[in-house]
Design an enzyme around this catalytic site. Sequence first.
Site, mmCIF file in Angstrom:
data_model
loop_
_atom_site.group_PDB
_atom_site.id
_atom_site.type_symbol
_atom_site.label_atom_id
_atom_site.label_comp_id
_atom_site.label_asym_id
_atom_site.label_seq_id
_atom_site.Cartn_x
_atom_site.Cartn_y
_atom_site.Cartn_z
ATOM 1 N N LYS A 60 46.732 48.339 27.524
ATOM 2 C CA LYS A 60 47.719 49.019 26.681
ATOM 3 C C LYS A 60 48.293 48.084 25.637
ATOM 4 O O LYS A 60 48.589 48.509 24.524
ATOM 5 C CB LYS A 60 48.852 49.600 27.532
ATOM 6 N N LYS A 74 35.328 59.908 31.584
ATOM 7 C CA LYS A 74 36.163 60.823 32.379
ATOM 8 C C LYS A 74 37.012 61.725 31.488
ATOM 9 O O LYS A 74 37.387 61.337 30.382
ATOM 10 C CB LYS A 74 36.995 60.052 33.399
ATOM 11 N N LYS A 104 43.554 63.202 29.042
ATOM 12 C CA LYS A 104 44.423 63.896 28.099
ATOM 13 C C LYS A 104 44.527 63.133 26.787
ATOM 14 O O LYS A 104 44.880 63.689 25.771
ATOM 15 C CB LYS A 104 45.800 64.194 28.703
HETATM 16 P P1 ADP Z 1 44.817 60.680 31.982
HETATM 17 O O1 ADP Z 1 43.709 59.677 32.229
HETATM 18 O O2 ADP Z 1 44.284 61.982 31.498
HETATM 19 O O3 ADP Z 1 45.940 60.130 31.149
HETATM 20 P P2 ADP Z 1 46.513 60.126 34.217
HETATM 21 O O4 ADP Z 1 46.211 58.678 34.091
HETATM 22 O O5 ADP Z 1 47.887 60.596 33.852
HETATM 23 O O6 ADP Z 1 45.426 60.971 33.398
HETATM 24 O O7 ADP Z 1 46.156 60.575 35.693
HETATM 25 C C1 ADP Z 1 47.004 61.233 36.603
HETATM 26 C C2 ADP Z 1 46.227 61.487 37.882
HETATM 27 O O8 ADP Z 1 45.062 62.307 37.647
HETATM 28 C C3 ADP Z 1 45.680 60.208 38.531
HETATM 29 O O9 ADP Z 1 45.834 60.309 39.928
HETATM 30 C C4 ADP Z 1 44.216 60.182 38.148
HETATM 31 O O10 ADP Z 1 43.405 59.520 39.070
HETATM 32 C C5 ADP Z 1 43.866 61.661 38.090
HETATM 33 N N1 ADP Z 1 42.812 61.871 37.084
HETATM 34 C C6 ADP Z 1 42.933 61.674 35.750
HETATM 35 N N2 ADP Z 1 41.783 61.983 35.107
HETATM 36 C C7 ADP Z 1 40.901 62.381 36.064
HETATM 37 C C8 ADP Z 1 39.532 62.837 36.033
HETATM 38 N N3 ADP Z 1 38.877 62.958 34.887
HETATM 39 N N4 ADP Z 1 38.934 63.168 37.188
HETATM 40 C C9 ADP Z 1 39.612 63.070 38.349
HETATM 41 N N5 ADP Z 1 40.894 62.649 38.458
HETATM 42 C C10 ADP Z 1 41.548 62.310 37.326
#
Ligand code: ADP
Length: 330
Positions: free
Chosen positions: A116, A197, A200
């Site tokens: 970050k 993956k 958001k």
């Molecule tokens: P992002 O990567 O979209 O910002 P976050 O880091 O806020 O998502 O993730 C919140 C939760 O959702 C975590 O526990 C993370 O492991 C799960 N998560 C995020 N993206 C995925 C994905 N593509 N597949 C499975 N679990 C996910």
Amino acid sequence: MGTEKKIIVTGAQPTGGFHLGNYLGAVKNWYSLQDDFECFFFIPNLHAITCPSYSPAELRHNTIQMLAQFMACGLDPQKSHMFIQSSITGPTELAWVLNCLTPVGQLFRMTQFKAKSEQKDFVGGGLLYYPVLMAADILLYNAHLVPVGEDQKQHVELARDLAIKFNQTYAAIFNIPEPYILKTGARVYSLQEPTKKMSKSDPNRKGTIFIFESIDGIRKKIRSAVTDSGTGITFSKDKPGIANLMDIFAALTGLTVETIEAEYGAYSYNDFKNCVTEAVIEHLKPLQERYLKLLKNREYLNSVLEEGKKVAQTHASRMMTKVYRKVGLF
Ligand code: ADP
Ligand code: TRP
């Protein structure tokens, strides 16, 4: 208190809507923990302000939205404690005490901090101390298990280190928490780049299905999901697009990938996409309805937060009294 249940603590930052990855990989699994554990599900809004460009009005809005999302996805205030991090007196106080035990070198080496801080012109102290505040969230409620994704595992390990260090330096008052990486959680990939993956923050919005987006939008995104030029619904590394759709279908229907291959193997890609679309819509529709209803009932949401806060604050105050006494503070 009768039979003591193990304590689960976890949170999701109020940074907009859940996507299918958050739901299938995380929140859907939290739902199934509620009967067996005492669960503290909170909204880490103090972590959210480490992002320098956030909007205060949006943050307040997203915080309430996140609670409605939790509940629409099945988190139940009759079973679990749901609250906002900043409404509790304790996390920042405990974070300060833990900061004094934390080698800064370890913070500079954190994967998330490195990633970050590279992306930003301004790197605030909050970003560096972010994992210590997270450790405070975990230790304050004396968590045994912390359900997180792989990316947050290193932070839970810091919480373990700090619990051990505090226990050795002052007095053994903390459980040593463990990351709880749920094996059943599906990993969902981008519909546009199925080796990446679903996220958001993906600039290509067509790759991410938000669970509260319009049914029409969902249909379009699945229809235009990237696949290979082959045929046959089979699970293979060379067919990441189809494998991803199969995984999503499996997670929603409870079918195994083998059963899907056996039953849908001869479908065209388009026909299979239609089946996935219907499964996604069928699953998300009731969630969306619950969500909209909840958002309209602000009074109820406030009462859930009040109730959660009461319990969380009791735990937090009890713990902070102990911490301050052991550390020599008043
Ligand atoms: P992002 O990567 O979209 O910002 P976050 O880091 O806020 O998502 O993730 C919140 C939760 O959702 C975590 O526990 C993370 O492991 C799960 N998560 C995020 N993206 C995925 C994905 N593509 N597949 C499975 N679990 C996910
Ligand atoms: N850092 C976590 C994330 O971004 C959110 C979080 C804050 C958290 N405090 C926590 C998760 C305590 C588990 C336990 O996903």
